[in-house]
Design an enzyme around this catalytic site. Structure first.
Site, PDB file in Angstrom:
ATOM      1  N   THR A  20      20.041  -6.529  35.360  1.00 44.81           N
ATOM      2  CA  THR A  20      20.935  -5.382  35.117  1.00 44.81           C
ATOM      3  C   THR A  20      20.411  -4.449  34.033  1.00 44.81           C
ATOM      4  OG1 THR A  20      22.863  -6.645  35.780  1.00 44.81           O
ATOM      5  CG2 THR A  20      23.280  -4.770  34.365  1.00 44.81           C
ATOM      6  N   ASP A  64      16.302  -8.627  41.076  1.00 46.50           N
ATOM      7  CA  ASP A  64      17.601  -9.135  40.656  1.00 46.50           C
ATOM      8  C   ASP A  64      17.355 -10.637  40.463  1.00 46.50           C
ATOM      9  OD1 ASP A  64      20.916  -8.467  41.392  1.00 46.50           O
ATOM     10  OD2 ASP A  64      20.235 -10.521  41.074  1.00 46.50           O
TER      11      ASP A  64
HETATM   12  N1  ASP Z   1      22.619  -9.775  39.279  1.00 48.72           N
HETATM   13  C1  ASP Z   1      22.038  -9.465  37.998  1.00 48.72           C
HETATM   14  C2  ASP Z   1      20.818 -10.336  37.798  1.00 48.72           C
HETATM   15  O1  ASP Z   1      20.946 -11.483  37.457  1.00 48.72           O
HETATM   16  C3  ASP Z   1      23.038  -9.677  36.900  1.00 48.72           C
HETATM   17  C4  ASP Z   1      22.514  -9.410  35.506  1.00 48.72           C
HETATM   18  O2  ASP Z   1      21.412  -9.008  35.260  1.00 48.72           O
HETATM   19  O3  ASP Z   1      23.280  -9.625  34.577  1.00 48.72           O
HETATM   20  O4  ASP Z   1      19.727  -9.870  37.973  1.00 48.72           O
END
Ligand code: ASP
Length: 349
Positions: A20, A64
């Site tokens: 993220t 991700d």
């Molecule tokens: N879905 C994202 C990931 O783990 C969530 C995050 O970065 O907090 O890459």
């Protein structure tokens, strides 16, 4: 007698895997997706105020972290090993979803680690107004560069930094999908609290042998399954899982201090699996506390069925430790024996 001197480089390597922190909205779908690292840096004029130099290694295609995999852990170990002497420490930008798995795996794969490896990320992308990404990133770099007077690092461990706390990586778990305090270490104290000052808890931090080299390991074997016990669990379904021919180990999430229902079929399946050499590791479904199979009869019967204690391990650390040990040893007896040993600060024994 020659006295040992620790050489500093005044540089930290920032490894961008995705997550993220570096994401932006896809204009067509509105969903967040990983962006190129330069978009992230454009949002960080603070970089030039840091006292340490920073160099960047970016994954060719940022991910991700739901797409994290053992081969990418081996890739991360390779990057750290190849650059080990050129940097004082490493900061890995990573999605939060699987960060605790990656931190756990790296803690076993980087044997005798003598430099900080700090994983961080954020709940809101760095380009958003209320982002937690800037503080997490800047503090992680500062922590990775922090050192004692003799030059040795403050925290020569794989850790997770998030929301004011530096936690041991293989003790951490993602506990919050909403709040900025995404991680907690329920069975081990924090290594440093970052308020106005850094408050390091020196006696909690691992002490490596600075005169010995770091030994990287990249072989992992993920022939493992995770089995969570629940009232109503069905023999026909569980049998397929436990009798899978390639299976080498099971992380079994049991109740409370390590208890399971007294179904004769379950005990029989577990005993047969243990006799075949499958290592069954008992981890509590509770987020805090430890497995004690001698406490209740419902735990004792598991011990009799050949189940081994996972002590106060997180699920993430138990899975990563088994993958690591299975990658190192073909013989399951050795894997079983080493599950009782504290290898990288992951269990209290
Ligand atoms: N879905 C994202 C990931 O783990 C969530 C995050 O970065 O907090 O890459």
């Amino acid at each position: 007698m020659a006295t040992f001197t620790y050489k500093r480089t005044n540089k930290v390597l920032l490894i961008y895997t995705g997550g993220t922190i570096g994401m932006g909205k896809n204009p067509a779908t509105g969903a967040l997706e990983p962006l190129d690292f330069n978009c992230l840096v454009d949002n960080l004029p603070e970089f030039k105020y840091l006292k340490t130099g920073i160099e960047v290694y970016q994954f060719a295609s940022p991910i991700d972290s739901s797409d994290m995999a053992p081969r990418l852990w081996a890739h991360l170990v390779g990057i750290i090993a190849d650059n080990y002497d050129s940097y004082d420490g490493f900061v890995i930008l990573h999605g939060t979803d699987t960060m605790a798995y990656t931190a756990s795996a790296l803690s076993f794969m980087l044997e005798n680690l003598t430099k900080p490896v700090v994983l961080t990320g954020s709940q809101l992308p760095i380009g958003q107004l209320r982002t937690d990404g800037k503080e997490n990133l800047v503090t992680s770099i500062d922590l990775a560069a922090s050192h004692h007077e003799d030059g040795t690092p403050m925290v020569p461990e794989v850790c997770i930094y998030f929301s004011g706390k530096l936690l041991r990586g293989n003790r951490s778990t993602k506990q919050n999908a909403e709040g900025f305090n995404a991680f907690e270490s329920f069975n081990y104290p924090s290594l440093c609290d970052a308020g106005i000052n850094f408050n390091f808890h020196h006696h909690e931090i691992l002490k490596p042998n600075y005169e010995q080299p770091m030994v990287p390991h990249t072989a992992l074997d993920s022939n493992i399954t995770l089995l969570s016990i629940f009232p109503g669990i069905q023999e026909n379904i569980i049998r397929h899982l436990i009798e899978a021919p390639e299976l080498r180990s099971i992380v079994m999430r049991s109740y409370g201090s390590g208890n399971a229902p007294q179904h004769p079929w379950l005990m029989k399946l577990l005993k047969e699996a243990s006799n075949r050499g499958v290592v069954v590791v008992n981890i509590s479904q509770c987020i805090a506390g430890s497995v004690e199979m001698e406490r209740y009869d419902t735990g004792f019967q598991l011990k009799n069925a050949g189940v081994v204690s996972g002590y106060d391990s997180t699920v993430e650390a138990a899975l990563a430790k088994l993958m690591f040990l299975q990658g190192m040893y073909r013989d399951n007896g050795t894997v079983r024996k080493l599950m009782h040993k504290n290898i990288a600060g992951e269990i209290s024994v």
